[in-house]
Design a protein around this motif. Structure first.
Motif, PDB file in Angstrom:
ATOM      1  N   ASP A  10       0.774  -1.358   0.027  1.00  0.00           N
ATOM      2  CA  ASP A  10      -0.086   0.027   0.053  1.00  0.00           C
ATOM      3  C   ASP A  10       0.992   1.279   0.094  1.00  0.00           C
ATOM      4  OD1 ASP A  10       1.008  -0.424   2.587  1.00  0.00           O
ATOM      5  OD2 ASP A  10      -0.982   0.587   3.389  1.00  0.00           O
ATOM      6  N   GLU A  11       2.159   1.188   0.084  1.00  0.00           N
ATOM      7  CA  GLU A  11       2.890   2.127  -0.184  1.00  0.00           C
ATOM      8  C   GLU A  11       3.444   2.592  -1.277  1.00  0.00           C
ATOM      9  OE1 GLU A  11       6.279   2.883   2.862  1.00  0.00           O
ATOM     10  OE2 GLU A  11       5.929   0.891   3.909  1.00  0.00           O
ATOM     11  N   HIS A  12       2.678   3.466  -2.242  1.00  0.00           N
ATOM     12  CA  HIS A  12       2.834   3.481  -3.563  1.00  0.00           C
ATOM     13  C   HIS A  12       4.086   3.703  -3.973  1.00  0.00           C
ATOM     14  CE1 HIS A  12      -1.699   4.718  -4.259  1.00  0.00           C
ATOM     15  NE2 HIS A  12      -1.447   3.779  -3.076  1.00  0.00           N
ATOM     16  N   GLU A  13       4.818   4.518  -3.419  1.00  0.00           N
ATOM     17  CA  GLU A  13       6.284   4.823  -3.862  1.00  0.00           C
ATOM     18  C   GLU A  13       7.199   3.473  -4.090  1.00  0.00           C
ATOM     19  OE1 GLU A  13       4.818   6.466  -1.477  1.00  0.00           O
ATOM     20  OE2 GLU A  13       4.556   8.424  -1.797  1.00  0.00           O
ATOM     21  N   ILE A  14       6.950   2.741  -2.743  1.00  0.00           N
ATOM     22  CA  ILE A  14       7.757   1.523  -2.985  1.00  0.00           C
ATOM     23  C   ILE A  14       6.920   0.470  -4.141  1.00  0.00           C
ATOM     24  CG2 ILE A  14       8.337  -0.614  -1.632  1.00  0.00           C
ATOM     25  CD1 ILE A  14       8.615   1.150   0.859  1.00  0.00           C
ATOM     26  N   ALA A  15       5.796   0.304  -4.115  1.00  0.00           N
ATOM     27  CA  ALA A  15       5.230  -0.543  -5.162  1.00  0.00           C
ATOM     28  C   ALA A  15       5.744  -0.034  -6.344  1.00  0.00           C
ATOM     29  CB  ALA A  15       3.838  -0.654  -4.955  1.00  0.00           C
ATOM     30  N   ASP A  16       5.642   1.228  -6.813  1.00  0.00           N
ATOM     31  CA  ASP A  16       6.156   1.607  -8.245  1.00  0.00           C
ATOM     32  C   ASP A  16       7.518   1.499  -8.350  1.00  0.00           C
ATOM     33  OD1 ASP A  16       3.322   2.481  -7.926  1.00  0.00           O
ATOM     34  OD2 ASP A  16       4.002   4.997  -7.699  1.00  0.00           O
ATOM     35  N   LEU A  17       8.372   1.688  -7.400  1.00  0.00           N
ATOM     36  CA  LEU A  17       9.801   1.414  -7.494  1.00  0.00           C
ATOM     37  C   LEU A  17      10.224   0.014  -7.921  1.00  0.00           C
ATOM     38  CD1 LEU A  17      12.788   2.336  -7.297  1.00  0.00           C
ATOM     39  CD2 LEU A  17      12.632   1.561  -4.744  1.00  0.00           C
ATOM     40  N   ILE A  18       9.448  -0.867  -7.243  1.00  0.00           N
ATOM     41  CA  ILE A  18       9.712  -2.486  -7.545  1.00  0.00           C
ATOM     42  C   ILE A  18       9.247  -2.714  -8.945  1.00  0.00           C
ATOM     43  CG2 ILE A  18       8.867  -4.752  -6.912  1.00  0.00           C
ATOM     44  CD1 ILE A  18       8.550  -3.868  -3.955  1.00  0.00           C
ATOM     45  N   GLU A  19       8.114  -2.130  -9.511  1.00  0.00           N
ATOM     46  CA  GLU A  19       7.463  -2.425 -10.503  1.00  0.00           C
ATOM     47  C   GLU A  19       8.619  -1.911 -11.876  1.00  0.00           C
ATOM     48  OE1 GLU A  19       3.419  -1.238 -13.106  1.00  0.00           O
ATOM     49  OE2 GLU A  19       4.259   0.294 -11.664  1.00  0.00           O
ATOM     50  N   ALA A  35      -4.755  -6.005  -0.318  1.00  0.00           N
ATOM     51  CA  ALA A  35      -4.548  -7.514  -0.484  1.00  0.00           C
ATOM     52  C   ALA A  35      -6.141  -8.223  -0.899  1.00  0.00           C
ATOM     53  CB  ALA A  35      -4.618  -8.170   1.100  1.00  0.00           C
ATOM     54  N   ASN A  36      -7.089  -7.400  -0.662  1.00  0.00           N
ATOM     55  CA  ASN A  36      -8.456  -8.015  -1.488  1.00  0.00           C
ATOM     56  C   ASN A  36      -8.513  -7.833  -3.056  1.00  0.00           C
ATOM     57  OD1 ASN A  36      -9.907  -8.988   0.582  1.00  0.00           O
ATOM     58  ND2 ASN A  36     -10.406  -6.791   1.513  1.00  0.00           N
ATOM     59  N   GLU A  37      -7.911  -6.931  -3.492  1.00  0.00           N
ATOM     60  CA  GLU A  37      -7.657  -6.787  -4.872  1.00  0.00           C
ATOM     61  C   GLU A  37      -6.755  -7.697  -5.427  1.00  0.00           C
ATOM     62  OE1 GLU A  37      -8.020  -2.004  -5.764  1.00  0.00           O
ATOM     63  OE2 GLU A  37      -6.450  -2.591  -5.244  1.00  0.00           O
ATOM     64  N   ALA A  38      -5.613  -7.897  -4.929  1.00  0.00           N
ATOM     65  CA  ALA A  38      -4.788  -9.123  -5.099  1.00  0.00           C
ATOM     66  C   ALA A  38      -5.378 -10.275  -5.260  1.00  0.00           C
ATOM     67  CB  ALA A  38      -3.533  -8.885  -4.450  1.00  0.00           C
ATOM     68  N   LEU A  39      -6.333 -10.691  -4.301  1.00  0.00           N
ATOM     69  CA  LEU A  39      -6.905 -11.879  -3.959  1.00  0.00           C
ATOM     70  C   LEU A  39      -7.801 -12.354  -5.166  1.00  0.00           C
ATOM     71  CD1 LEU A  39      -7.447 -12.191  -0.223  1.00  0.00           C
ATOM     72  CD2 LEU A  39      -5.974 -13.836  -1.820  1.00  0.00           C
ATOM     73  N   ALA A  40      -8.513 -11.158  -5.600  1.00  0.00           N
ATOM     74  CA  ALA A  40      -9.395 -11.223  -6.575  1.00  0.00           C
ATOM     75  C   ALA A  40      -8.722 -11.534  -8.056  1.00  0.00           C
ATOM     76  CB  ALA A  40     -10.294  -9.866  -6.761  1.00  0.00           C
ATOM     77  N   PRO A  57      -3.716  -2.532   4.247  1.00  0.00           N
ATOM     78  CA  PRO A  57      -5.091  -1.642   4.851  1.00  0.00           C
ATOM     79  C   PRO A  57      -6.089  -2.701   5.265  1.00  0.00           C
ATOM     80  CG  PRO A  57      -4.762  -1.146   2.691  1.00  0.00           C
ATOM     81  CD  PRO A  57      -3.557  -1.991   2.962  1.00  0.00           C
ATOM     82  N   ASP A  58      -6.212  -3.783   4.551  1.00  0.00           N
ATOM     83  CA  ASP A  58      -7.520  -4.773   4.501  1.00  0.00           C
ATOM     84  C   ASP A  58      -7.078  -5.987   5.263  1.00  0.00           C
ATOM     85  OD1 ASP A  58      -5.788  -5.431   2.423  1.00  0.00           O
ATOM     86  OD2 ASP A  58      -7.474  -5.181   0.969  1.00  0.00           O
ATOM     87  N   ILE A  59      -6.114  -6.783   4.637  1.00  0.00           N
ATOM     88  CA  ILE A  59      -5.819  -8.070   5.238  1.00  0.00           C
ATOM     89  C   ILE A  59      -4.299  -8.005   5.319  1.00  0.00           C
ATOM     90  CG2 ILE A  59      -5.658 -10.692   4.857  1.00  0.00           C
ATOM     91  CD1 ILE A  59      -8.022 -10.330   2.970  1.00  0.00           C
ATOM     92  N   ASN A  60      -3.800  -8.299   6.339  1.00  0.00           N
ATOM     93  CA  ASN A  60      -2.180  -8.017   6.474  1.00  0.00           C
ATOM     94  C   ASN A  60      -1.464  -9.496   5.672  1.00  0.00           C
ATOM     95  OD1 ASN A  60      -1.594 -10.626   7.900  1.00  0.00           O
ATOM     96  ND2 ASN A  60      -2.418  -9.585   9.845  1.00  0.00           N
ATOM     97  N   GLY A  61      -0.120  -9.165   5.283  1.00  0.00           N
ATOM     98  CA  GLY A  61       0.623  -9.781   4.533  1.00  0.00           C
ATOM     99  C   GLY A  61       0.710 -11.248   4.992  1.00  0.00           C
ATOM    100  N   LEU A  64      -2.396 -12.830   3.920  1.00  0.00           N
ATOM    101  CA  LEU A  64      -2.469 -13.209   2.268  1.00  0.00           C
ATOM    102  C   LEU A  64      -1.664 -14.337   2.058  1.00  0.00           C
ATOM    103  CD1 LEU A  64      -3.300 -12.114  -0.353  1.00  0.00           C
ATOM    104  CD2 LEU A  64      -1.428 -10.284  -0.092  1.00  0.00           C
ATOM    105  N   CYS A  65      -0.618 -14.365   2.511  1.00  0.00           N
ATOM    106  CA  CYS A  65       0.577 -15.399   2.286  1.00  0.00           C
ATOM    107  C   CYS A  65      -0.148 -16.732   2.679  1.00  0.00           C
ATOM    108  CB  CYS A  65       1.791 -15.304   3.220  1.00  0.00           C
ATOM    109  SG  CYS A  65       2.991 -16.541   3.076  1.00  0.00           S
ATOM    110  N   ARG A  66      -0.771 -16.738   3.651  1.00  0.00           N
ATOM    111  CA  ARG A  66      -1.346 -18.135   4.196  1.00  0.00           C
ATOM    112  C   ARG A  66      -2.585 -18.405   2.967  1.00  0.00           C
ATOM    113  NH1 ARG A  66      -5.897 -19.964   6.290  1.00  0.00           N
ATOM    114  NH2 ARG A  66      -6.811 -17.876   6.384  1.00  0.00           N
TER     115      ARG A  66
END
Length: 231
Positions: A10-19, A35-40, A57-61, A64-66
């Motif tokens: 959810d940290e946009h700057e980090i996600a964008d950097l990795i991308e 997480a919910n968007e990713a699960l879908a 912000p919704d389900i912790n990592g 989500l991993c589990r």
């Protein structure tokens, strides 16, 4: 490298950097801030590797991993806060293959992604396997070329990382293999430190799956201050 990588942070700057760094390596990147968007997404699309932040912000990592591990075996790399040792151990115990501590070096992140994907692709190769060794020890049978493992004639379900660790220990049966040797043999990069507990947690997970114990091991023995061995 032709692979699909899922990023959830959810940290946009980090996600964008990795991308940016992964796209520069020709990966297909799918980025989500929850997480919910990713699960879908993963319910309808194939993924080769996931990078998950713990604080979402919704389900912790961890959760989500589990959830991913309930259905899928592709590699998972957790993003953890600096010096949060409990987070690292928890993630690995839930089935993550590796972790990267924030703040991280982008080139280290790329190296870890590539190492995990190499092992995953090899582990799940669809081509007819070439003849390879069958490693046997006290009811444990590993067919290396078929990437299959049996324990007392029952399938032993291992992640690619667990399979690689167990293979090395079986191939060097009777000899002590240090955590550092295992780390370099599997990840093939220079990002190792004596405080790195990745191998320790994977060994613990292996023991749990094999019904083994650290106090009275039948398979994997800890040689304190040196490493691990099967004898």
């Amino acid at each position: 490298m032709d692979a699909k990588v899922l990023i959830v942070d959810d940290e946009h700057e980090i996600a964008d950097l990795i991308e940016v760094y992964l796209r520069n390596e020709n990966f297909d990147v799918f980025k989500f801030y929850s997480a919910n968007e990713a699960l879908a997404f993963i319910e309808t699309e194939e993924v080769d590797l996931a990078i998950l932040d713990i604080m979402l912000p919704d389900i912790n990592g961890f959760e989500l991993c589990r959830k991913i591990r309930e259905k899928y075996t592709y590699p998972i790399i957790m993003l953890t806060a600096k010096d949060e040792e409990t987070d690292k151990i928890t993630g690995l115990t839930l089935g993550a293959d590796d972790y990267i501590t924030k703040p991280f070096r982008p080139l280290e992140m790329v190296a870890r992604v590539k190492a995990q994907l190499r092992r995953y692709k090899k582990y799940n190769a669809k081509s007819a396997p070439a003849a390879g060794p069958v490693l046997v020890h006290s009811g444990l049978v590993m067919d290396v070329s078929r990437h299959e493992c049996l324990l007392n004639e029952k399938p032993l379900v291992l992640t690619p990382t667990e399979f690689a660790i167990l293979r090395i220990l079986l191939e060097r049966k009777g000899s002590v293999v240090s955590a550092e040797e295992l780390f370099h043999a599997i990840w093939k990069d220079e990002y190792y430190s004596k405080s790195n507990n990745t191998i320790t947690v994977h060994i613990r997970h292996l023991r749990e799956k094999m019904g083994d114990t650290a106090d009275n091991p039948k398979y994997i023995k800890t040689v304190w201050g040196v490493g691990y061995k099967i004898e």
